[in-house]
Design an enzyme around this catalytic site. Sequence first.
Site, short mmCIF file in Angstrom:
data_model
loop_
_atom_site.label_atom_id
_atom_site.label_comp_id
_atom_site.label_asym_id
_atom_site.label_seq_id
_atom_site.Cartn_x
_atom_site.Cartn_y
_atom_site.Cartn_z
N GLY A 11 0.82 -1.20 0.00
CA GLY A 11 0.00 0.00 0.00
C GLY A 11 0.86 1.26 0.00
O GLY A 11 2.09 1.21 0.01
N ILE A 39 -4.12 -10.58 7.08
CA ILE A 39 -4.34 -10.39 8.52
C ILE A 39 -5.70 -10.89 8.97
O ILE A 39 -5.90 -11.13 10.17
CB ILE A 39 -4.14 -8.92 8.95
CG1 ILE A 39 -5.23 -8.01 8.34
CG2 ILE A 39 -2.75 -8.42 8.59
CD1 ILE A 39 -5.25 -6.61 8.95
N TYR A 63 -8.88 -2.08 4.81
CA TYR A 63 -9.88 -1.94 3.76
C TYR A 63 -10.25 -0.47 3.73
O TYR A 63 -10.79 0.06 4.71
CB TYR A 63 -11.10 -2.80 4.08
CG TYR A 63 -12.15 -2.82 2.99
CD1 TYR A 63 -12.13 -3.80 2.00
CD2 TYR A 63 -13.16 -1.86 2.94
CE1 TYR A 63 -13.09 -3.82 1.00
CE2 TYR A 63 -14.11 -1.87 1.95
CZ TYR A 63 -14.08 -2.85 0.97
OH TYR A 63 -15.04 -2.88 -0.02
N THR A 64 -9.96 0.21 2.63
CA THR A 64 -10.08 1.67 2.61
C THR A 64 -11.11 2.21 1.61
O THR A 64 -11.23 3.42 1.46
CB THR A 64 -8.72 2.32 2.31
OG1 THR A 64 -8.25 1.86 1.03
CG2 THR A 64 -7.70 1.96 3.38
N THR A 103 -7.84 6.46 11.08
CA THR A 103 -8.37 7.44 10.15
C THR A 103 -9.13 8.58 10.81
O THR A 103 -9.69 8.41 11.91
CB THR A 103 -9.31 6.75 9.14
OG1 THR A 103 -9.92 7.72 8.28
CG2 THR A 103 -10.41 5.99 9.86
N ASP A 104 -9.19 9.70 10.13
CA ASP A 104 -10.01 10.84 10.55
C ASP A 104 -11.49 10.52 10.47
O ASP A 104 -12.32 11.18 11.09
CB ASP A 104 -9.70 12.07 9.71
CG ASP A 104 -9.83 11.82 8.20
OD1 ASP A 104 -9.64 10.66 7.77
OD2 ASP A 104 -10.10 12.78 7.45
N TYR A 127 -17.13 2.43 6.80
CA TYR A 127 -15.68 2.43 6.84
C TYR A 127 -15.18 2.96 8.18
O TYR A 127 -14.35 2.34 8.85
CB TYR A 127 -15.12 3.26 5.69
CG TYR A 127 -13.65 3.60 5.86
CD1 TYR A 127 -12.68 2.61 5.78
CD2 TYR A 127 -13.24 4.91 6.11
CE1 TYR A 127 -11.33 2.92 5.94
CE2 TYR A 127 -11.91 5.23 6.27
CZ TYR A 127 -10.96 4.23 6.18
OH TYR A 127 -9.63 4.54 6.35
N LYS A 131 -13.18 0.95 11.24
CA LYS A 131 -11.87 1.39 11.74
C LYS A 131 -11.93 1.67 13.24
O LYS A 131 -10.98 1.37 13.97
CB LYS A 131 -11.41 2.63 10.98
CG LYS A 131 -11.06 2.39 9.52
CD LYS A 131 -9.84 1.48 9.37
CE LYS A 131 -8.55 2.21 9.73
NZ LYS A 131 -7.35 1.35 9.48
N TRP A 152 -6.62 11.81 4.64
CA TRP A 152 -6.47 12.14 3.21
C TRP A 152 -5.08 11.76 2.71
O TRP A 152 -4.37 12.56 2.10
CB TRP A 152 -6.75 13.62 2.98
CG TRP A 152 -8.15 14.06 3.31
CD1 TRP A 152 -9.06 13.41 4.11
CD2 TRP A 152 -8.80 15.25 2.87
NE1 TRP A 152 -10.23 14.14 4.19
CE2 TRP A 152 -10.10 15.27 3.44
CE3 TRP A 152 -8.41 16.32 2.07
CZ2 TRP A 152 -11.01 16.29 3.21
CZ3 TRP A 152 -9.31 17.36 1.85
CH2 TRP A 152 -10.60 17.33 2.41
#
Length: 258
Positions: A11, A39, A63-64, A103-104, A127, A131, A152
């Site tokens: 990634g 994982i 997973y994004t 993540t934000d 998502y 997370k 971002w």
Amino acid sequence: MTSVLVTGANGQLGRSIRDIVVNYPGLHFTFKDKSQLNIANANEVEKAFRSSIFDYCINCAAYTNVEQAETNPELAYKINAEGVKNLALACKENRVVLVHISTDYVFDGYKNEPYNVADQPNPINEYGRSKLKGETIIQETLKNFYIVRTSWLYHKNHGKNFYKRIIEKAKAGESLRVTDAQKGCPTNASNLAVYVLNLIVQNNIAYGVLHFTDNEAMTWFDFAKKIIRNEGLHCKVEVLDSKKRFGVARRPSNSVLE
């Protein structure tokens, strides 16, 4: 020598870490991409931790796809929650410090100021919820961990990201219409890589949740204009009608991290 396992090695962040390993001679790296270590497979995780001795595990696997997480939340949770649980349990069993990238999007975006680490998460899409579940599992399982929230993420050469899409569209002569309804902090994966590795070499034991961004808040529209300017391209960038919904997933209007 400190031994470091890096998951999700193909990634943006994993490849950014590869780029700078020469600058960290005191660290020995083992890079595993999804084909080498899934994982979400507990047996594979256990085998990886049995086969080598690690001091740290940097989890770049995630997973994004925000949009697909809405229609396939099971897969998002399988990787972002169950996969993280597998790593956390393995780290606990083998006394490994886990460095997990979050993540934000764990925040709802209703705050008018930047979010700090003490703010209560409240994700508004699948998502973000997956997370946050991963974060919770880590906090319930481990004492020695870093959860590094970023936002971002992009890289000029690695992965699929907003920066590269804007350049591709501009060079193809396509018109650019970008939303200004969301504000965040674009973050170069190379800078995040340095931050994460410095946490390790500095032997920082202030474990817990951390925020890291490039610390310049802007909208996606602002970011698109900056990309065009930085690359010396000539392309008109227009604001996407804010009344038009972008995709099915809700996104926080403000996800600036302090």
